[in-house]
Design an enzyme around this catalytic site. Structure first.
Site, mmCIF file in Angstrom:
data_model
loop_
_atom_site.group_PDB
_atom_site.id
_atom_site.type_symbol
_atom_site.label_atom_id
_atom_site.label_comp_id
_atom_site.label_asym_id
_atom_site.label_seq_id
_atom_site.Cartn_x
_atom_site.Cartn_y
_atom_site.Cartn_z
ATOM 1 N N LYS A 37 0.832 -1.206 0.000
ATOM 2 C CA LYS A 37 0.000 0.000 0.000
ATOM 3 C C LYS A 37 0.866 1.256 0.000
ATOM 4 O O LYS A 37 1.977 1.263 0.554
ATOM 5 C CB LYS A 37 -0.920 -0.024 1.231
ATOM 6 C CG LYS A 37 -2.014 1.038 1.238
ATOM 7 C CD LYS A 37 -2.933 0.846 2.432
ATOM 8 C CE LYS A 37 -4.018 1.906 2.501
ATOM 9 N NZ LYS A 37 -4.909 1.736 3.667
ATOM 10 N N SER A 58 -9.825 1.650 2.709
ATOM 11 C CA SER A 58 -8.910 2.428 1.896
ATOM 12 C C SER A 58 -7.845 1.586 1.190
ATOM 13 O O SER A 58 -7.132 2.079 0.324
ATOM 14 C CB SER A 58 -8.215 3.479 2.768
ATOM 15 O OG SER A 58 -7.426 2.834 3.774
ATOM 16 N N SER A 104 -10.418 -0.838 6.838
ATOM 17 C CA SER A 104 -9.846 -0.608 5.511
ATOM 18 C C SER A 104 -9.163 -1.799 4.872
ATOM 19 O O SER A 104 -8.731 -1.717 3.725
ATOM 20 C CB SER A 104 -8.866 0.577 5.562
ATOM 21 O OG SER A 104 -9.571 1.781 5.723
#
Length: 523
Positions: free
Chosen positions: A87, A162, A186
Site C-alpha cells: 500500500k 482504503s 480498511s
C-alpha cells in the site's frame, strides 16, 4: 494450480515455476491493464528492482537445490521468491510514498517499514506501490489523486477502501498476497467487496514503524490473500515486538501459523458464537448480505456450533465513537504536513501563515480536509472536554463489553459490511453514507481485537457453496438489495485479543468446505 502461497512454494521447490516468471507475469499484466478501457488501477507503479530481486531468489533456490538444502532454505525463508503488493502509505526504502495525496508528490521513503523488512527477510519480494484513499481516509479508494481502483469482479464497481489497491491486485492475481492498513475496516471492507480473505490483527501484533499515521491508537497493518494460509504465513513472518514501536506485542501461536490447520481438526462443535443483535437489526443491512450471513450461520450450526444472538447495546455508538477519535487523531497527525518540514510547498511569499494555509489547501483533497476540520473542531477548546472524552469513554466501554463477552463466547460472527460493493461515484459525494460502510467493522478497531473477513457468498440470494439453501431465519432484514449483477459478500469472524491463530483456523475450516471461495467470481 491455484495462485496461492502453498502452491507457489511447491512449484518453486519443484522448479516448475520461477520467481522471475511470477514477477514478470505481474508486470506484464499491469502494463497490459493500463492500456485497457477500464484499467483496474490497483498498482500505481511496479518497483524497478522487483525483477532483479526475483532473479536473486531464483539463484538462491537453485544453489540450495544443488546443495540438497532446499527444505532448510524454505524453512528459513518461507516466502522466498513470492511477490506481494504494498500500500502507498507503507514505507519501502528508496521508493515513492505519497499516500495518494498531492501533498506528498515526489516524496521518497528514506527507510523500510518494519513489516517490509520482515517480509524481505522471509524472502518475499515487494512488487509495487498500490492505490488507496488519500491518507487512508475512505471506504472506496475513490479519494485518490490517481483516480479510483476498480473492482476486478465488475469494473463499474468500487474495490472498497482504503486498501482497495492492494486488495484488488490480489483478487485480480496481480500479486500473491497484499499488505494494507486498517483504522476502521480498511482491509476487511475491500476484502469483502473483492471476494478475498482479509485480516485485521490485534492492535500491536504488526509494527506500525514506517507506516504513515492516520489514527495512531487505531491504525494497524493488515493482510489480504486468496486463502487463510495466504494470510497466516506472512503474518508469522511480520508479527512480534519491535524496538521502534512501543505498542508492538508478541503473538502466541506464531509457529503454528506457518502450517495452518483447520480448527482443532476434529470439528467446530465446541464453538460458542455470538451474533450482535444490533447489527442484525440495522436498517442499513442489505437484503442480499443478510441472506449470505444467514447461510454462514447455518453452516456453523450444521457443524454443531452453538450460535446465540446477543445484545451489546454499546455497539450502537461504535461508529460515532470511532469517527470522533479517528478524526481527532488525524487532525493531530496530519499537522506535520505544513509545507515547511517535507512534502509539497506552496510559497506565496506572504509569510509562514499563508504558506501553511495554501500548502494544505492545495495539497489535501476534499475528504482529508473535511476530516481535519471535523477533528480540529472536536479538539477545540470548547469541545475537547466533552465530545472527545465521551468518545474515549464509549471506546473503553466497548473494550470492557467485548472482553466480558469473550469470557463466554469464542468468536463474534457478523457481516463485514452492510452492503456489497457499490457503483463507482454512487456515494463519493455523500460522506455520511460512505462513513456508514464501516458500520460493522469499527467496533473491532476500538476493542483492539483481531477479525478476519471471509468470502461467504454473493449477491443474488445464494451462498457461496453450490446447492446451499439459505433463508431469513432471524426475520429482521429490512434492507433491499441495492446491487445489480453478482458481487461478493464477506462475513467476519472476530475473536479476543491475540486469537489470530484461532480465527484463522476457523477460516481455514470454512475454506476447506468451500475451496476456491477466495478467488474472484469472474473477470
Amino acid at each position: 494450480m491455484d495462485y496461492t502461497i502453498k502452491d507457489m512454494q511447491t512449484a518453486l521447490k519443484d522448479g516448475t515455476v520461477t520467481s522471475a516468471a511470477l514477477v514478470k507475469k505481474s508486470i506484464e499484466t499491469f502494463n497490459a491493464d493500463k492500456k485497457s478501457d477500464l484499467p483496474l488501477n490497483a498498482f500505481l507503479e511496479m518497483y524497478d528492482d522487483a525483477e532483479s530481486k526475483a532473479e536473486a531468489a531464483d539463484k538462491k533456490i537453485a544453489e540450495s537445490r544443488a546443495a540438497g538444502t532446499l527444505d532448510r532454505l524454505f524453512e528459513e525463508k518461507p516466502l522466498i521468491g513470492l511477490p506481494f503488493a504494498n500500500k502507498d502509505n507503507i514505507s519501502a526504502k528508496g521508493k515513492r510514498l505519497t499516500c495518494a495525496s498531492r501533498i506528498l508528490e515526489g516524496y521518497v521513503a528514506p527507510y523500510d517499514a518494519t513489516v517490509i523488512t520482515r517480509l524481505e527477510n522471509a524472502g518475499a519480494i515487494p512488487l509495487g506501490r498500490c492505490n488507496q484513499d488519500e491518507f487512508a481516509m475512505g471506504s472506496s479508494t475513490e479519494y485518490s489523486i490517481y483516480g479510483p481502483t476498480r473492482n476486478p469482479i465488475n469494473r463499474a464497481y468500487v474495490s472498497g477502501g482504503s486498501s482497495g489497491g492492494s486488495t484488488a491486485a490480489v483478487a485480480a492475481n496481480q500479486a500473491l498476497f497484499g499488505i494494507g492498513t486498517e483504522t476502521g475496516g480498511s482491509v476487511r471492507l475491500p476484502a469483502s467487496y473483492c471476494g478475498v480473505y482479509g485480516l485485521k490483527p490485534t492492535y500491536g501484533v504488526l509494527s506500525r514503524w514506517g507506516v504513515v499515521a492516520y489514527g495512531s491508537s487505531l491504525d494497524q497493518v493488515g493482510i489480504m490473500g486468496h486463502t487463510p494460509s495466504d494470510i497466516a504465513i506472512p503474518l508469522a513472518a511480520m508479527c512480534g515486538t519491535d524496538m521502534y514501536d512501543d505498542t508492538s506485542a508478541e503473538l502466541p501461536g506464531k509457529e503454528q501459523l506457518k502450517n495452518l490447520t483447520s480448527y482443532r481438526c476434529a470439528g467446530l462443535a465446541d464453538l460458542k458464537i455470538a451474533i450482535p443483535r444490533q447489527f442484525l437489526e440495522s436498517k442499513g443491512l442489505d437484503a442480499d448480505v443478510g441472506v449470505v450471513f444467514d447461510g454462514t450461520r447455518k453452516w456453523f450450526e450444521s457443524k454443531g456450533a452453538c450460535v446465540d444472538v446477543v445484545d451489546i447495546p454499546v455497539l450502537d455508538a461504535a461508529i460515532a465513537s470511532y469517527y470522533v477519535i479517528a478524526l481527532s487523531e488525524a487532525a493531530s497527525n496530519l499537522s506535520r504536513f505544513d509545507g515547511i518540514r517535507y512534502g509539497r510547498r506552496v510559497d506565496t511569499g506572504d509569510g509562514y501563515d499563508e504558506l501553511y494555509v495554501h500548502t494544505r489547501s492545495e495539497g489535501f483533497g476534499p475528504e482529508v480536509r473535511r476530516r481535519i476540520i471535523i477533528g480540529n473542531y472536536v479538539l477545540s477548546e470548547q469541545f475537547s472536554g466533552d465530545t472527545y472524552k465521551k468518545g474515549m469513554t464509549v471506546r473503553a466501554r466497548i473494550q470492557r463489553e467485548m472482553s466480558k463477552l469473550f469470557e463466554t463466547y469464542d468468536i463474534v460472527l457478523c457481516p463485514t459490511c452492510p452492503t456489497p460493493a457499490f457503483r463507482l461515484g454512487q456515494k463519493v459525494d455523500d460522506p455520511l453514507e460512505m462513513y456508514l460502510s464501516d458500520l460493522f467493522t469499527t467496533f473491532v478497531n476500538l476493542a483492539r481485537i483481531p477479525s478476519v473477513s471471509v468470502p461467504a457468498g454473493h449477491t443474488g440470494g445464494s451462498g457461496i457453496e453450490a446447492g446451499v439453501t439459505v433463508g431469513n431465519a432471524f426475520d429482521v432484514y429490512s434492507g433491499t438489495s441495492s446491487s445489480s449483477g453478482v458481487m461478493p459478500v464477506g462475513i467476519q469472524f472476530a475473536g479476543p485479543m491475540f486469537s489470530e491463530l484461532k480465527i484463522l483456523q476457523i477460516a481455514q475450516s470454512w475454506e476447506k468446505d468451500h475451496p476456491g471461495c477466495g478467488s474472484p467470481i469472474s473477470f
